[in-house]
Scaffold this motif. Structure first.
Motif, PDB file in Angstrom:
ATOM      1  N   SER A  62       5.936  12.865   4.722  1.00 13.73           N
ATOM      2  CA  SER A  62       6.723  11.640   4.835  1.00 13.73           C
ATOM      3  C   SER A  62       8.194  11.927   4.577  1.00 13.73           C
ATOM      4  N   MET A  63       8.494  12.771   3.599  1.00 14.59           N
ATOM      5  CA  MET A  63       9.875  13.148   3.314  1.00 14.59           C
ATOM      6  C   MET A  63      10.500  13.859   4.508  1.00 14.59           C
ATOM      7  N   ILE A  64       9.723  14.725   5.143  1.00 16.82           N
ATOM      8  CA  ILE A  64      10.238  15.481   6.287  1.00 16.82           C
ATOM      9  C   ILE A  64      10.564  14.549   7.446  1.00 16.82           C
ATOM     10  N   ASP A  88       3.047  13.096   0.908  1.00 19.55           N
ATOM     11  CA  ASP A  88       4.394  12.760   0.460  1.00 19.55           C
ATOM     12  C   ASP A  88       5.417  13.693   1.089  1.00 19.55           C
ATOM     13  N   THR A  89       5.088  14.973   1.146  1.00 18.13           N
ATOM     14  CA  THR A  89       6.014  15.948   1.718  1.00 18.13           C
ATOM     15  C   THR A  89       6.223  15.682   3.199  1.00 18.13           C
ATOM     16  N   LYS A 146       4.013  17.553  -5.596  1.00 21.16           N
ATOM     17  CA  LYS A 146       4.003  16.562  -4.521  1.00 21.16           C
ATOM     18  C   LYS A 146       2.746  16.710  -3.681  1.00 21.16           C
ATOM     19  N   ALA A 187      15.784  17.038   3.512  1.00 20.48           N
ATOM     20  CA  ALA A 187      14.579  16.707   2.746  1.00 20.48           C
ATOM     21  C   ALA A 187      14.546  17.396   1.392  1.00 20.48           C
ATOM     22  N   SER A 232      11.281  11.347   7.262  1.00 17.12           N
ATOM     23  CA  SER A 232      12.469  10.573   6.883  1.00 17.12           C
ATOM     24  C   SER A 232      13.737  11.400   7.049  1.00 17.12           C
ATOM     25  N   ALA A 233      13.669  12.675   6.662  1.00 20.18           N
ATOM     26  CA  ALA A 233      14.828  13.543   6.801  1.00 20.18           C
ATOM     27  C   ALA A 233      15.165  13.767   8.269  1.00 20.18           C
ATOM     28  N   ASP A 262      16.956  10.777   9.525  1.00 20.81           N
ATOM     29  CA  ASP A 262      18.320  10.732   8.987  1.00 20.81           C
ATOM     30  C   ASP A 262      19.236  11.718   9.727  1.00 20.81           C
TER      31      ASP A 262
END
Length: 209
Positions: free
Chosen positions: A9-11, A6-7, A2, A36, A13-14, A17
């Motif tokens: 962005s995942m964090i 990207d990482t 990754k 994540a 988003s998590a 959430d």
């Protein structure tokens, strides 16, 4: 493998959430890492302090609204855009629902009381929204003065935020969406007929000195 972007962005988003589901507290690096699918160390690597992560959350929230408004405005001309803007923010725009992020914005507002970076970010977001809405008010109602449009934009943002605190956070029926949206129309008519409230605030949207 990754990419770093990207990482991150995942964090973000998590984090959104976790806050949307659980609020603040008990948001934690462990909870965000679990959501994540990453380690706590990875989250800490990309966001070594909470303010940096929460600022990224604020930016992600703002981007979701910005993109939705751009997509909808591209299909409309002139004054018709004002109706779209107002309907969108009260979740009345067919085919384009308002993001379900009210709990996250509530959390960010809570953080803003103790975090100047978060406070400045949110103030900038809402001020920019106010400027855009003020412009749309004048396009749709050319007789409005700049001052009237600015006052209306501040009242709109205040009503919109307070509305969702009541409806999304406290569980008042979402049928009130049309009540508050209708109140905005009455405010617009009032300003068209009577003009601005002179001498109360020297500059609308000014930050505290």
């Amino acid at each position: 493998m990754k990419q770093s972007g990207d990482t991150k962005s995942m964090i973000v988003s998590a984090a959104i959430d976790v806050i949307q589901r659980s609020g603040l507290p008990p948001v934690s690096y462990d909870a965000i890492a679990g959501a994540a699918g990453l380690t706590r160390q990875s989250v800490r690597y990309h966001f070594p302090d909470a303010d940096t992560l929460m600022l990224a959350v604020c930016d992600r929230l703002a981007e979701a609204y910005r993109q939705a408004l751009i997509d909808n405005a591209a299909r409309l001309d002139g004054p018709r855009r004002l109706e779209m803007f107002l309907d969108f923010y009260f979740d009345l725009l067919e085919g384009s629902p308002k993001p379900a992020d009210d709990a996250v914005y509530d959390a960010m507002m809570s953080l803003a009381t103790g975090s100047e970076p978060v406070r400045a970010n949110l103030r900038s977001q809402y001020t920019l929204l106010g400027q855009v809405i003020s412009h749309e008010f004048r396009l749709a109602h050319p007789a409005l003065s700049l001052r009237s449009a600015d006052e209306l934009s501040f009242l709109f943002v205040s009503l919109m935020y307070g509305h969702w605190k009541m409806v999304a956070s406290l569980g008042i029926s979402d049928k009130h969406n049309r009540l508050t949206r209708s109140a905005i129309d009455r405010l617009i008519r009032s300003y068209c007929e009577t003009g601005p409230v002179e001498g109360v605030v020297s500059q609308v949207w000014a930050a505290e000195c």
